[in-house]
Scaffold this active site. Sequence first.
Site, short mmCIF file in Angstrom:
data_model
loop_
_atom_site.label_atom_id
_atom_site.label_comp_id
_atom_site.label_asym_id
_atom_site.label_seq_id
_atom_site.Cartn_x
_atom_site.Cartn_y
_atom_site.Cartn_z
N ASP A 398 0.68 -1.44 0.18
CA ASP A 398 -0.16 0.15 0.00
C ASP A 398 0.63 1.13 0.00
O ASP A 398 1.85 1.47 0.08
CB ASP A 398 -0.84 -0.42 1.38
N GLU A 401 2.76 5.02 -4.26
CA GLU A 401 2.27 6.09 -5.53
C GLU A 401 3.49 6.51 -5.36
O GLU A 401 4.13 6.72 -6.43
CB GLU A 401 1.44 7.18 -5.02
N ASP A 472 -8.64 3.73 -1.87
CA ASP A 472 -10.19 4.11 -1.13
C ASP A 472 -11.22 4.65 -1.48
O ASP A 472 -11.55 5.91 -1.84
CB ASP A 472 -9.18 5.11 -0.14
C1 GLC Z 1 -4.62 3.60 3.02
C2 GLC Z 1 -5.06 1.91 2.24
C3 GLC Z 1 -5.62 1.03 3.44
C4 GLC Z 1 -5.55 0.85 4.93
C5 GLC Z 1 -5.01 2.72 5.00
C6 GLC Z 1 -3.94 2.36 6.59
O1 GLC Z 1 -5.82 4.12 3.37
O2 GLC Z 1 -5.80 2.62 1.51
O3 GLC Z 1 -6.59 0.41 2.66
O4 GLC Z 1 -6.56 0.65 5.19
O5 GLC Z 1 -3.94 3.21 3.83
O6 GLC Z 1 -3.31 1.43 6.03
#
Ligand code: GLC
Length: 753
Positions: A398, A401, A472
């Site tokens: 995650d 980017e 998200d």
């Molecule tokens: C980001 C991710 C989400 C995750 C959060 C905390 O917003 O896209 O899926 O729950 O980070 O890690």
Amino acid sequence: MLGKIIDYYTIKNQVFIVFETKKIIATIIDDGICNFKEEETSSFAVDVNGFIFDYINPVVEKIDNAIKITHGRYKYVINDNFILSIYFDDVLISSDISYYNNKTNEFIDNSLLEAEGHAVNIEEEYKYIISKKINSNDCLYGLGDKTGFLNKRGYEYDMWNTDDPAPHVDSFKALYKSIPFFIVFNKSYSYGYFFDNTYKSNFNMAKNNSEVVSIGFTDGPLNYYFIGGNNLKDVVSNYTYITGRMDMPKRFTLGYHQSRWSYSTKDEVIKLVDNFKKYDIPLECVHLDIDYMDGYRVFTVNDERFSDFKNFTEEMKNKGVKLVTIIDPGVKVDSNYDVYNYIVKNKLVATENNEVYVNSVWPGESVYPSFIDPKLRTYWGELDGKMLDLGVSGIWNDMNEPASFNGPLPSKVEFSDGNRIHYHDEVHNIYGHYMAKATYEGMKKHNNERPFVITRACYAGTQKYSTVWTGDNHSIWSHLQMAIPQICNLGLSGFAFAGCDVGGFSSDATKELLIRWAELGAITPLFRNHSAMGTKRQEPWQFDDETISIYRKAVKLRYELIPYYYDLFFEAANTGIPAFRAVVLEYPEDSNTYEINDEVMLGANILASPVVEQGKRNKLVYLPSGTNWYDYYSYDKFEPGYHIYDAPLDKLPLFVKEGAIIPKYPNYESLDDPKNIIFEIYPGDGTYIHYQDNGVDFNYEEGEYNIYEISHIDGNIRIDLSYNGYKLYDKIYIKYKNNIQEYKEIGTILKIE
Ligand code: GLC
């Protein structure tokens, strides 16, 4: 401007065209696939050198100062200034326009816009703009995860991986992924363009002029592919031939996944799993978000909240549940933390003016690993391997980017590939790609099983390493609606294994939204319920008994369909054609399918028409022409065309094509070792190929799998088997309407009525 053509020569399948200022190489890769690039251009995503072939010999001629390259049904005519025209069977299908200004000349006072709080468009300086003529009735598909509807005509997008938590609306120019590939489709032709340039770029999809697509690049060399094909499927297949295809997924990954930011103690997870058992809802996998870590330090586990983690993962496996852990790129600045010390000491992190670059993410001050450096990838991959040793079954990447708490990284942050520095503006869009590659390769090397990696950010080709989710989203109906075209376009852009946060991540889900989303989730390739901390909890029992029972029904429907999905993934691994298909992909002859945003084909045989609107208890369904359709549940016959179909809250409208045979698991088989299979016969003669392997490793690449060929002719069912080492089902059943019979002997005929 490249100037006039002054010379040309050919070596193997490459034609070198010498312009006054530059040399462009046209490489004929296959019938209808051609790469055009500046000399000395390399790719982060594609192994370009791999496409030099002796056996492809295009015919190259010079006619009136233009170079004409002919191969198969395609002709590429290159004029001065690299103005390119492409012919298919002598019909012009694509041509360049010398210069096209994609900006308006309207007077704009940015200070006034800003004063009222509007977003102000910063005019990008483009190093070059490529403008392609299209026809005014062409549809434009692809471009990865962009917002909005299936057809991208009339909109404008940026390729710049972006983490923006605001609700993703149609006017968003960029989300987390950059897939610079689009398809131009018309009843008489389909072709695509893949612009392999990682810098920020702008795709103006005939927004300013209905006959021009223009793409502006802020930097980088010219390097793009024309990707033709006899039909839409061919184009997707050819694109994935260039950028790569997924492996077979591990079978368990097709099951149901439950997640939340965050399940933060072992006891909470145990209770969660027990609740799934108690409510009889199948569960394959729980995802652990950032709170399982020690102070958000990646590759650590919080000993208090998740003590004896290895035993815990084992205990979960004994209950039939696997764990996936999140791993973010940001590494906490902490001189007592070995990961930080190692990557800083070995210069494997981003720098700015030669100093280690520090920014803020979950752990606070963090450094950014340089994933383009193979040494870093090897080290990182070994750490992923250690997670596998702890019993983890998948890794979720995650924030890659890369995101920060202070907006995008400055453009001159430096990333070393081990030999030289690349600036952030060049490698931003491939940061997630290389993180996924590190994770995939590390996991594969560690246990030689099919790695289960999920990534938020990626670039063209990341499908080789990872599944993706759409980031998200919010618990709002428009995001449920958008998920269908978004996942379809990801599929048309090479990502066959994709999903969205079921129920919505941010904002609060209502009972009805969660139910309808579970019905959609039951048919998306990745089926994971995930929500943000602070939002209404989204496990089905947080609502009422009706929710639990409908949710159970949706998840069980998914499990019933897993063998069918697994067959579709075999197709995806071999051809790149996704399981979750825009209806037009199957019915390009039927113009009513070109803009369908609320239906999807699951492979060639099932059409799903999910309800995506609050309060709706019926659905206007379109069934494409050329075949009859049967209700998945009742076998009622439907002619092609529009129908109003009753869709109470507990029903996902599904229609099966005439002559289809659908493999199903009887009542929730264990995905580790499914013992029995049902082949359900729908009216009409037909055949079907069913694939079976061990669901775990790469032995299938050596041919270790069984193929069942089922045929139905006039009520006679026959199954033939090509056995190649994987253990067979204990029992095979044939189902027709309400009748189930055991099929006992391969190669014999069983009658149905
Ligand atoms: C980001 C991710 C989400 C995750 C959060 C905390 O917003 O896209 O899926 O729950 O980070 O890690």
